[in-house]
Motif scaffolding. Structure first.
Motif, PDB file in Angstrom:
ATOM      1  N   SER A 598      36.403  44.663  39.069  1.00 13.95           N
ATOM      2  CA  SER A 598      37.825  44.483  38.737  1.00 13.95           C
ATOM      3  C   SER A 598      38.636  45.629  39.341  1.00 13.95           C
ATOM      4  N   ALA A 599      39.391  46.328  38.526  1.00 18.09           N
ATOM      5  CA  ALA A 599      40.288  47.367  39.039  1.00 18.09           C
ATOM      6  C   ALA A 599      39.533  48.494  39.733  1.00 18.09           C
ATOM      7  N   SER A 600      38.311  48.778  39.290  1.00 22.78           N
ATOM      8  CA  SER A 600      37.549  49.872  39.895  1.00 22.78           C
ATOM      9  C   SER A 600      37.261  49.611  41.361  1.00 22.78           C
ATOM     10  N   LEU A 601      37.030  48.360  41.705  1.00 24.17           N
ATOM     11  CA  LEU A 601      36.757  48.019  43.102  1.00 24.17           C
ATOM     12  C   LEU A 601      38.040  48.001  43.918  1.00 24.17           C
ATOM     13  N   ILE A 602      39.087  47.434  43.384  1.00 24.97           N
ATOM     14  CA  ILE A 602      40.317  47.258  44.145  1.00 24.97           C
ATOM     15  C   ILE A 602      41.137  48.538  44.214  1.00 24.97           C
ATOM     16  N   ARG A 603      41.260  49.240  43.076  1.00 19.46           N
ATOM     17  CA  ARG A 603      42.164  50.390  43.031  1.00 19.46           C
ATOM     18  C   ARG A 603      41.481  51.705  42.656  1.00 19.46           C
ATOM     19  N   GLY A 604      40.159  51.722  42.667  1.00 19.19           N
ATOM     20  CA  GLY A 604      39.454  52.982  42.449  1.00 19.19           C
ATOM     21  C   GLY A 604      39.293  53.716  43.764  1.00 19.19           C
ATOM     22  N   TRP A 605      40.434  54.061  44.384  1.00 15.44           N
ATOM     23  CA  TRP A 605      40.417  54.564  45.768  1.00 15.44           C
ATOM     24  C   TRP A 605      39.645  55.874  45.908  1.00 15.44           C
ATOM     25  N   GLY A 606      39.646  56.703  44.874  1.00 19.85           N
ATOM     26  CA  GLY A 606      39.028  58.020  44.998  1.00 19.85           C
ATOM     27  C   GLY A 606      37.527  57.976  45.211  1.00 19.85           C
ATOM     28  N   ILE A 607      36.851  56.945  44.707  1.00 17.68           N
ATOM     29  CA  ILE A 607      35.394  56.840  44.891  1.00 17.68           C
ATOM     30  C   ILE A 607      35.021  55.432  45.360  1.00 17.68           C
TER      31      ILE A 607
END
Length: 1322
Positions: A598-607
């Motif tokens: 979910s958001a971790s893949l799309i907007r977890g830009w730092g890692i």
């Protein structure tokens, strides 16, 4: 080995001869014969000496040391040198070995030795020209053991001279250090040559006992030593020769420079002479003898001065500073096309930045700033992109915040690794002085980036994330506990806080997480602009978040929803949730997979680089150690993997995997899933909290996603027939993807694995093994059938076989509601269906319980039979569309086989057209005229005429039957979340299918679709506008011309500063602009068109032609007729109006960069190989009249040569990079072939047709750029070819460039480079 009698006699005669010379000298000394008279008698035959004689030098030194250390003998030696009786190098070698160790006992002799060095150690050109120099070389090398000591065989005169000078200077340095008592401080205790009396086992008489001023003379000698060293380092010729040693003997030079630094910092002699010390330190830190290109080439390279970067307003920023970084803008925009690439965008961007930094001659600060601004423009260009099966804002943000940061991180790590290697080869102090320069430039660049306020305005989608990044900095400065969950609990919209977050804050946070900068960035001026009222440091009420998970809380529904909305912020959190997805309960596995995707893949830009790799690992879970089942272990992970497959099915997600270079690994994982679940019967199901999952659904989701990773619906022979003319990406096949995957796997072995922070470390596993298409038998069977379907008409269906029975079963399922006595078939494959059951048959119908692979094998025959029935009137178009939709609903993966069949059949031309009249087939009449008007508006900036959509009227609109059937099928889909992942396959396939049909098929399709789905109207109309160029080669040429005009700001006879990346790429497109769809910039159109062009080779010729036309326009606008008259009267010609010429050269450079980028993006390295090896040589052999009217005074030929030089260099750099080791085996082969062509032309073996001034500008420009920007290429060229090129340049009086070229060839060319240095008057 015994000598022959004749050789013994000759040796005896020589011994007698030199004994006579010795006796003659002794007699002259006793008679106190004048040195001049002694030399005259000796040269006149008194001793029978052949000049210059190494043996005579040996006799004189033996006579001198030390029984005859008197002034007269020193005079004899000096006159022998002056008269050319002895070779100076031999004499200096002999003296140094005897005098330097005895310098303390005989300071007078040492002083005389230093005087001889001053006179004879700075001129070598004449020495290497003597007839017996080979004999002299052998003598010196045998005596001093230079080849052995330096590890480089002194096989050439120039090489020997370099080693000899290095030896002399090193001896002086060691002697000085020893005199100062500093030699023992050096790490090397065993010296290369003796410098002390005990080293030579000499017991000489102490000179001071005979002369009272010995101590004073020793001090004078020490100062003289340092002055001599300084003179060697400052002397133009000697410093250039020594620089060859520095470049090719790094270990030896490191030891030497360390000793020199020791002398500078600790010498008492230098402390008494501050002027000498400052000069030595300056030479030490700045280097000396470095290759510098002067003359005409310096004027050419002056174009590479750093570019001033200025901010500008609007959403399309940087018009005045962006031109030199246009290749980055174009590549980034090309990434958003929607075509999946198997390459790694991080590596490509880092290579681009290194290339453009070298060519533009900028600092890392400017290079990084150019990259950041290009990435920001990418986001601002489409702040609210149109809907459709294309990447949207998430993919653009990924490039800005994640990919760009990772590319810069790679550059910094590479530089720091090189510094570590340099420390091992040279001295610590020098590396320490240069350490961190790249990282420091990044910091200064990021600080400046904050001034580009209009570029940093966040799109609405990420305003909250930007505010949270700003809040993090504000809380840090306020002393609030960021890592304890406070940030999750704080309400960012609270009135107590004004965060004013923007894209700058997101970029900085990404850099901090990757340790490129630290939290001191929070203190930068302007970074925290909001104000915070006093807030309690105690945590508010607990809000579910990542901190809750890290404390061990179970995955409750509320926590799952919270984590799915909030991107992960640390690797520890990601590893925690990944562990749950692998080892948790079945429900927790599904929930954890949902969170990760979910958001971790799309907007977890730092890692994000770690997240995408964990997702791939979720799709390929390891076999449990205690697993003993007969079926695949993957089946038990079905629900979890289905969540992952649906979670990553969006276009943006697929692009994110592509950017990170994970397409090959993802494809390998998907193939394994398809192989296993495609063999399962559909009664294998799993029930989750939200839905029931079948083996068919897991297979379909995996299969559809797999096919989106390669151009499955393109004819397999397309790229084989077209060769290098095939567009980039058309070579993607399952075999190729697995080959890339296996190559990536091999790079992960323990001997090659990089540090723990490296992106590869998260997935490198010794358990992973290479896989091939043969590893998946069922997939291979389908793939071969798919290829056969594309290549030829369908055949091979045999009655009574299981496949035939499956075909009939599926046809019955699809058309079970047809009326009595209706028949479907036979098709071209022989399949048919007779339906005699009544309307109520649906109540008793049972769907075939077949494994997915059996259905996939039957689908082409099913579709063939249905289309044939429709063609012959046995099925209505509505019944055909409904039946195909039923098939696709039964097994969504069958949509891929339907696409494959229609794509093949539409090219055969055997089907009658379908009349889109609203009776049998849907009619586009309602908005076809609107579509035509919008198409004309979109392409308005190019000047291309749009042909009328329907010549005979709207009522005559037709489509090929396969296309009409496919359009009708796609229209039946609802545009909702459930259908999105299938339309993401069908949408681009429909576009590609319509584009391959005659005009105006795609506009008709767009008109039909927009009647049903308004949300996709922008996408469809733009797709229709692209087909204008598919069917008209002249339109493509006009489009390219518009791209050059927009970029260069050329308008009529004027050259303005309006050209830029903004003019080339514009604001994007979409009806969100005022007034609806706006004209699309020419660069955007080209990037969306070139993949469908049939022959990129011809397009490359057009690009080359338009580039040269642009150069002519530039020349014409710079040089008016009045200026030509002034140029004729000016002695220095092109120096007149040098400001205008500098501007012209800058424009030429931009034109070359634009042309090279288009060629590289369009055809890749294969096309560039053909360009350099075939097209360019043919161009130079042909006649080209660029200045028929004489308007430019011949300037156009010089500018044209420089443009071609930049163009060729950039093409090669874009394709193969400038690193020392190329990832491709093509680079050495292609570069050497081109260098051979240049050398043959310079040798006069090739007759050229182009203008000679253009040729000279090209050769000097190209070789100069290679030397300055791509020196690693020279190392890959045959030494003989490099020497021929150098010789040709010297014939043109370009000695500096000739020398620089040889220097870049390394140690093998050191001798030749030294000979050039000796031959030229510097």
């Amino acid at each position: 080995m015994r000598r022959s009698p004749a050789e013994e006699i000759m040796l005896d005669e020589k011994a007698v001869q030199w004994t006579a010379v010795m006796e003659f000298t002794k007699a002259a000394q006793e008679k106190e014969t004048d040195a001049v008279a002694w030399a005259v008698q000796l040269s006149a035959g008194g001793g029978g000496v052949a000049s210059p004689s190494p043996e005579l030098a040996q006799v004189l030194v033996s006579h001198l040391c030390w029984a005859n250390d008197v002034p007269l003998v020193w005079k004899y030696i000096e006159k022998a040198l002056a008269a050319g009786l002895v070779p100076p190098m031999v004499l200096l070698a002999l003296l140094s070995s005897r005098v330097i160790p005895s310098r303390h006992s005989r300071p007078g002799a040492y002083r005389l030795y230093l005087e001889i060095l001053w006179r004879y150690a700075f001129s070598y050109a004449s020495q290497v020209q003597v007839s017996n120099f080979k004999k002299i070389m052998v003598f010196i090398d045998d005596f001093l053991h230079l080849s052995e000591k330096f590890g480089v065989q002194a096989s050439e005169p120039g090489l020997l001279v370099v080693e000899f000078i290095f030896y002399i200077v090193w001896q002086l340095l060691n002697a000085t250090l020893d005199d100062e008592g500093l030699l023992e401080l050096t790490p090397e205790t065993k010296f290369r040559w003796p410098i002390k009396a005990e080293d030579m086992d000499i017991n000489g008489e102490v000179y001071s006992q005979r002369n009272g001023h010995g101590e004073k003379l020793q001090k004078i000698n020490s100062v003289k030593n340092v002055e001599l060293i300084l003179q060697f380092l400052q002397h133009k010729e000697i410093s250039k020769l020594l620089s060859l040693a520095r470049e090719n003997m790094p270990t030896h030079w490191g030891s030497f420079s360390q000793r020199l630094h020791l002398l500078c910092t600790n010498s008492s002699t230098l402390q008494n002479s501050s002027a000498l010390r400052e000069k030595l330190l300056q030479l030490l830190f700045d280097g000396f003898g470095r290759s510098c290109i002067s003359g005409k080439h310096a004027g050419f390279c002056a174009v590479t001065v750093p570019v001033c970067m200025v901010s500008s307003g609007g959403h399309c920023h940087g018009a005045t500073h962006s031109s030199f970084w246009i290749p980055i803008d174009l590549y980034l925009e090309d990434c958003i096309d929607g075509s999946v690439a198997a390459t790694n965008a991080i590596e490509i961007i880092s290579g681009l930045v290194k290339t453009l930094k070298a060519v533009n001659g900028t600092t890392w600060h400017d290079a990084f700033l150019g990259l950041w601004i290009a990435s920001l423009r990418l986001v601002q260009r489409e702040r609210d992109p149109h809907e459709g099966p294309v990447p949207r804002l998430e993919a653009r943000l990924c490039i800005l915040i994640s990919i760009t940061t990772l590319a810069i991180a790679d550059i910094i790590k590479e530089e720091e690794a090189e510094l570590v290697d340099e420390v091992e080869q040279t001295n610590q102090w020098k590396a320490k002085a240069a350490s961190g320069k790249c990282r420091q430039d990044l910091v200064s660049c990021l600080q400046i980036l904050g001034d580009y306020e209009s570029l940093l305005v966040p799109p609405p989608l990420v305003v909250s994330a930007a505010n949270q990044a700003a809040a993090k900095a504000m809380m840090f400065l306020s002393g609030l506990p960021i890592g304890s969950g406070y940030l999750e609990c704080a309400n960012i919209n609270d009135n107590a806080i004004n965060f004013s977050g923007n894209l700058w804050h997101l970029i900085i946070e990404s850099c901090i997480l990757r340790k490129l900068v630290d939290t001191s960035a929070y203190f930068w001026p302007g970074y925290v602009s909001g104000k915070m009222k006093p807030i309690s440091h105690s945590l508010p009420g607990q809000v579910p978040g990542w901190s809750t998970l890290m404390k061990g809380a179970p995955l409750t529904p509320s926590l799952v929803n919270s984590l799915a909305r909030s991107p992960v912020s640390s690797l520890a959190e990601l590893e925690k949730i990944f562990d749950v997805a692998i080892n948790g309960s079945n429900d927790d596995k599904v929930s954890a997979a949902f969170i990760i995707c979910s958001a971790s893949l799309i907007r977890g830009w730092g890692i994000q680089e770690h997240t995408v790799r964990f997702v791939v690992k979720l799709l390929s879970p390891p076999v449990p150690a205690d697993y003993s089942g007969t079926e695949s272990h993957l089946i038990s992970h079905g629900p979890m993997m289905n969540v992952v497959l649906t979670g990553i099915s969006s276009v943006d997600c697929v692009q994110i995997f592509s950017f990170h270079g994970l397409v090959p690994e993802l494809a390998g994982a998907l193939m394994a899933i398809c192989e296993v679940f495609g063999a399962c019967v559909p009664n294998i199901t799993w029930t989750t909290s939200s839905e029931e999952i079948t083996a068919h659904s897991v297979f379909s989701n995996a299969f559809i996603l797999l096919l989106r990773l390669w151009k499955f619906n393109h004819p397999p022979l397309e790229y084989c027939i077209m060769g290098d003319g095939a567009p980039v990406g058309s070579q993607l096949t399952p075999e190729y993807l697995l080959l890339l995957r296996n190559n990536l796997l091999s790079s992960c072995n323990p001997t090659k694995k990089r540090d723990s922070n490296n992106r590869l470390s998260t997935t490198c596993s010794p358990l992973l093994q290479p896989i091939y298409v043969d590893s998946f038998p069922k997939l291979k069977v389908w793939y071969r059938q798919h290829q056969a379907c594309l290549a030829s008409t369908l055949s091979g269906l045999v009655h009574g076989t299981p496949v035939h029975q499956n075909v009939d079963s599926l046809l019955n399922m699809m058309f079970r509601n047809k009326g009595n006595n209706q028949s479907v078939g036979p098709g071209t494959s022989g399949s048919s269906l007779s339906n005699s059951s009544g309307p109520g048959s649906e109540d008793y119908y049972v769907k075939p319980m077949l494994p997915a692979w059996d259905i996939m094998e039957a689908v082409p025959f099913v579709v063939d039979a249905a289309l044939s029935a429709c063609s012959h009137g046995r099925l209505s178009p509505r019944e055909l569309a409904t039946g195909l939709k039923d098939l696709a609903d039964f097994l969504p993966a069958s949509l891929a086989a339907i696409v494959s069949y229609f794509s093949a059949e539409v090219t055969r031309g055997v089907w009658k057209p379908a009349f889109m009249n609203g009776t049998d087939w849907p009619s586009p009449a309602a908005n076809l005229s609107t579509v035509e008007e919008l198409i004309r508006k979109i392409v308005a900036t190019t000047g291309v005429d749009v042909p009328s959509l329907v010549a005979g009227g709207i009522s005559q609109a037709t489509l090929p039957l396969p296309l009409a059937a496919f359009v009708s099928l796609t229209i039946t889909y609802k545009l909702d979340k459930a259908s999105e992942r299938f339309l993401n396959l069908a949408g681009p396939a429909l576009e590609n299918l319509a584009a391959s049909c005659p005009w105006p098929s795609m506009p008709i399709v767009a008109a039909l679709w927009t009647q049903k789905v308004k949300r996709w109207s922008d996408f469809l109309i733009f797709s229709a506008s692209r087909t204008v160029f598919h069917h008209n080669n002249d339109a493509i040429v006009q489009l390219l011309r518009s791209c050059f005009t927009a970029t260069l700001g050329l308008s009529g006879d004027q050259m303005s500063s309006n050209g830029s990346a903004g003019s080339l790429l514009g604001h994007g497109f979409g009806s969100h602009f005022c007034g609806g769809l706006s004209p699309v910039a020419p660069g955007i159109l080209y990037l969306r068109v070139y993949r469908c062009l049939k022959d990129i080779v011809l397009l490359t010729e057009d690009i080359l032609s338009i580039m040269m036309q642009s150069v002519k326009q530039i020349a014409d606008t710079v040089v008016s007729k009045e200026k030509i008259e002034k140029l004729k009267k000016t002695k220095h010609g092109l120096r007149y109006g040098q400001v205008s010429l500098a501007a012209a050269m800058a424009q030429v450079k931009v034109a070359a960069a634009l042309g090279a980028t288009f060629v590289w993006l369009s055809g890749g390295s294969g096309l560039i190989q053909g360009l350099i090896q075939e097209m360019l040589p043919s161009w130079f052999l042909s006649v080209h009249e660029l200045d028929e009217e004489g308007n430019s005074g011949g300037l156009v030929y010089s500018l044209g040569g420089y443009a071609l030089a930049y163009f060729t260099l950039l093409c090669g750099m874009f394709a193969w990079g400038i690193d020392k080791t190329s990832p491709s085996k093509r680079r050495p082969r292609v570069i050497e072939a081109h260098m051979e062509f240049l050398a043959s032309a310079l040798d006069g073996k090739i007759s050229l047709g182009c203008d000679l001034s253009l040729w000279r500008a090209y050769v000097s420009g190209f070789l100069g750029l290679v030397v300055e920007c791509a020196a690693s290429w020279v190392m890959e060229v045959n030494l003989g070819v490099v020497k021929r090129l150098s010789r040709g340049l010297r014939n043109w009086n370009q000695d500096e460039l000739a020398l620089a070229l040889l220097r870049k060839r390394g140690v093998e060319a050191m001798g030749a480079a030294a000979e050039v240095i000796l031959a030229v008057q510097w």
